[in-house]
Design an enzyme around this catalytic site. Sequence first.
Site, PDB file in Angstrom:
ATOM      1  N   GLY A   9     -31.820  15.179 -19.290  1.00  0.00           N
ATOM      2  CA  GLY A   9     -31.579  15.724 -20.412  1.00  0.00           C
ATOM      3  C   GLY A   9     -32.642  15.754 -21.324  1.00  0.00           C
ATOM      4  N   ILE A  11     -34.491  13.798 -23.323  1.00  0.00           N
ATOM      5  CA  ILE A  11     -35.481  12.879 -23.265  1.00  0.00           C
ATOM      6  C   ILE A  11     -35.990  12.502 -21.909  1.00  0.00           C
ATOM      7  CG2 ILE A  11     -34.051  10.975 -23.419  1.00  0.00           C
ATOM      8  CD1 ILE A  11     -37.315  11.215 -25.201  1.00  0.00           C
ATOM      9  N   ARG A  81     -26.893  10.738 -30.521  1.00  0.00           N
ATOM     10  CA  ARG A  81     -26.273  10.661 -31.724  1.00  0.00           C
ATOM     11  C   ARG A  81     -26.189  12.147 -32.232  1.00  0.00           C
ATOM     12  NH1 ARG A  81     -29.874   8.276 -36.421  1.00  0.00           N
ATOM     13  NH2 ARG A  81     -31.791   8.100 -35.684  1.00  0.00           N
ATOM     14  N   HIS A 171     -34.247  -1.742 -32.083  1.00  0.00           N
ATOM     15  CA  HIS A 171     -34.506  -0.282 -32.560  1.00  0.00           C
ATOM     16  C   HIS A 171     -33.483   0.427 -33.376  1.00  0.00           C
ATOM     17  CE1 HIS A 171     -35.813   3.816 -31.655  1.00  0.00           C
ATOM     18  NE2 HIS A 171     -34.598   4.238 -30.848  1.00  0.00           N
TER      19      HIS A 171
HETATM   20  P1  NAD Z   1     -29.110  14.891 -23.455  1.00  0.00           P
HETATM   21  O1  NAD Z   1     -27.567  15.012 -23.741  1.00  0.00           O
HETATM   22  O2  NAD Z   1     -30.013  16.081 -23.524  1.00  0.00           O
HETATM   23  O3  NAD Z   1     -29.077  14.272 -22.135  1.00  0.00           O
HETATM   24  C1  NAD Z   1     -28.349  13.213 -21.388  1.00  0.00           C
HETATM   25  C2  NAD Z   1     -27.933  13.522 -20.227  1.00  0.00           C
HETATM   26  O4  NAD Z   1     -27.462  12.445 -19.799  1.00  0.00           O
HETATM   27  C3  NAD Z   1     -27.386  14.683 -19.982  1.00  0.00           C
HETATM   28  O5  NAD Z   1     -28.300  15.614 -18.786  1.00  0.00           O
HETATM   29  C4  NAD Z   1     -26.098  14.230 -19.161  1.00  0.00           C
HETATM   30  O6  NAD Z   1     -25.744  14.950 -18.233  1.00  0.00           O
HETATM   31  C5  NAD Z   1     -26.537  12.948 -18.532  1.00  0.00           C
HETATM   32  N1  NAD Z   1     -25.568  11.847 -18.285  1.00  0.00           N
HETATM   33  C6  NAD Z   1     -24.396  11.772 -18.605  1.00  0.00           C
HETATM   34  N2  NAD Z   1     -23.759  10.742 -18.076  1.00  0.00           N
HETATM   35  C7  NAD Z   1     -24.596  10.500 -16.889  1.00  0.00           C
HETATM   36  C8  NAD Z   1     -24.427   9.534 -15.852  1.00  0.00           C
HETATM   37  N3  NAD Z   1     -23.294   8.985 -15.425  1.00  0.00           N
HETATM   38  N4  NAD Z   1     -25.362   9.896 -14.800  1.00  0.00           N
HETATM   39  C9  NAD Z   1     -26.388  10.502 -15.080  1.00  0.00           C
HETATM   40  N5  NAD Z   1     -26.658  11.249 -16.040  1.00  0.00           N
HETATM   41  C10 NAD Z   1     -25.623  11.179 -16.983  1.00  0.00           C
HETATM   42  O7  NAD Z   1     -29.362  13.787 -24.589  1.00  0.00           O
HETATM   43  P2  NAD Z   1     -31.185  13.059 -24.884  1.00  0.00           P
HETATM   44  O8  NAD Z   1     -31.488  13.733 -26.016  1.00  0.00           O
HETATM   45  O9  NAD Z   1     -31.697  13.282 -23.510  1.00  0.00           O
HETATM   46  O10 NAD Z   1     -30.770  11.561 -25.080  1.00  0.00           O
HETATM   47  C11 NAD Z   1     -30.300  10.937 -24.065  1.00  0.00           C
HETATM   48  C12 NAD Z   1     -30.184   9.481 -24.624  1.00  0.00           C
HETATM   49  O11 NAD Z   1     -31.326   8.929 -24.908  1.00  0.00           O
HETATM   50  C13 NAD Z   1     -29.324   9.103 -25.812  1.00  0.00           C
HETATM   51  O12 NAD Z   1     -28.550   7.997 -25.866  1.00  0.00           O
HETATM   52  C14 NAD Z   1     -30.277   9.382 -26.945  1.00  0.00           C
HETATM   53  O13 NAD Z   1     -29.932   8.581 -28.026  1.00  0.00           O
HETATM   54  C15 NAD Z   1     -31.601   8.535 -26.205  1.00  0.00           C
HETATM   55  N6  NAD Z   1     -32.985   8.418 -26.678  1.00  0.00           N
HETATM   56  C16 NAD Z   1     -33.617   7.301 -26.955  1.00  0.00           C
HETATM   57  C17 NAD Z   1     -34.789   7.453 -27.335  1.00  0.00           C
HETATM   58  C18 NAD Z   1     -35.440   6.193 -27.509  1.00  0.00           C
HETATM   59  O14 NAD Z   1     -36.483   6.207 -28.261  1.00  0.00           O
HETATM   60  N7  NAD Z   1     -34.928   4.817 -26.793  1.00  0.00           N
HETATM   61  C19 NAD Z   1     -35.529   8.545 -27.691  1.00  0.00           C
HETATM   62  C20 NAD Z   1     -34.860   9.778 -27.523  1.00  0.00           C
HETATM   63  C21 NAD Z   1     -33.418   9.668 -27.036  1.00  0.00           C
HETATM   64  C1  MLT Z   2     -35.265   7.791 -31.628  1.00  0.00           C
HETATM   65  O1  MLT Z   2     -35.733   6.899 -32.182  1.00  0.00           O
HETATM   66  O2  MLT Z   2     -36.356   8.820 -31.581  1.00  0.00           O
HETATM   67  C2  MLT Z   2     -34.222   7.852 -30.594  1.00  0.00           C
HETATM   68  O3  MLT Z   2     -33.768   6.328 -30.849  1.00  0.00           O
HETATM   69  C3  MLT Z   2     -33.199   8.860 -30.693  1.00  0.00           C
HETATM   70  C4  MLT Z   2     -32.473   8.711 -32.267  1.00  0.00           C
HETATM   71  O4  MLT Z   2     -32.851   8.329 -33.315  1.00  0.00           O
HETATM   72  O5  MLT Z   2     -31.257   8.659 -32.143  1.00  0.00           O
END
Ligand code: NAD
Ligand code: MLT
Length: 304
Positions: A9, A11, A81, A171
């Site tokens: 997705g 990230i 979220r 975090h």
């Molecule tokens: P997004 O909806 O754009 O992408 C999520 C992807 O996960 C989708 O493509 C979906 O099809 C896929 N997915 C769901 N279930 C799956 C599975 N069982 N197997 C494989 N793929 C699967 O969301 P995003 O913005 O990319 O965020 C993804 C996650 O990362 C969220 O939980 C978000 O909060 C987190 N995130 C964390 C950070 C960080 O700093 N740690 C930063 C940004 C986002």
């Molecule tokens: C971030 O800090 O950018 C991620 O954990 C995504 C979020 O804020 O939900």
Amino acid sequence: TKVAFIGSGKIGQTIAFNVIMGSYIDEAIIYDIIPELPEKFEHELRHALASRKLKVEVLGTNNIEDVNGADIVVISAGKPRKPGMSRRDLFVDNARIMIDLADKLAKRNRGALYIMVANPVDMMASVFMKYSGEYTISTGDQVETMRMRSYIAKKLKVHVTDVNGYVGGEHGEDAVVLWSTVTVKGKPFDESMGVSKHEVEEYVKKIPGEIIRVMGGTTWGPGTIIEEIIRAVVLNENKVMSIAFPHKYEDEIIHISEPVVVGRTIGPSLEPLLDEKDRWHLMASIKDFYSVYKENLKQLEQSL
Ligand code: NAD
Ligand code: MLT
């Protein structure tokens, strides 16, 4: 080095793009459950590699069996979220995904380093490690660390490399700026420099929510920062970063960020060098994490 990216997705794509264009890995496998998405992303990456004259083997796939023999597995699969939500609200939905992935990935990628990105990221790392038995880290507060440094640099009109220091704890909203580590041009941080601690803390807590509200998700910041964590591991850079690694606490393994040396192995931690106050904050984070985590695990087990 072979790196698997689970979830492509917003990230997941940003991290994979940055790592692959860095050209320090040999092979990348990109997996998602959305039909054709990884395969079409593979084409995009090949075009980008052609333009940069770089060679990295890339495979985009919907077949989990293709995800095998990786040295590093980066997991960003899961729900993000929405504005107004806390990351912890995602626990049950994303933990279910982690339990499923723990079963499917561990047997195909034994001994890999698993790097959790999906939120609530530290708890997801603990869940993944509990169910897979594989060593897992969370990208933790390295993201907050860079947000803190960038804000202080902007406010004090200094170069960002003049600002040092770390954010630790969980975090998210409960992350704590480890003020005893923060320096500007080598001098311990002091509010008289021109920005208050409260203002910095509020920025670090609130900016991701604001970015999500306007841009639909955070990508460029964490995508670059997380790439640096992966690079530190692959190239054995032994850099100090604030990531969450396993801590034994009571009857669980939990993940809390503190500054730690990141290379092919993780550690040692710089926690003993922090002052009393910062160590107290970290201890409070661990206790809070544990009680929320146990409560969430109970809810999760009831829902399985
Ligand atoms: P997004 O909806 O754009 O992408 C999520 C992807 O996960 C989708 O493509 C979906 O099809 C896929 N997915 C769901 N279930 C799956 C599975 N069982 N197997 C494989 N793929 C699967 O969301 P995003 O913005 O990319 O965020 C993804 C996650 O990362 C969220 O939980 C978000 O909060 C987190 N995130 C964390 C950070 C960080 O700093 N740690 C930063 C940004 C986002
Ligand atoms: C971030 O800090 O950018 C991620 O954990 C995504 C979020 O804020 O939900």
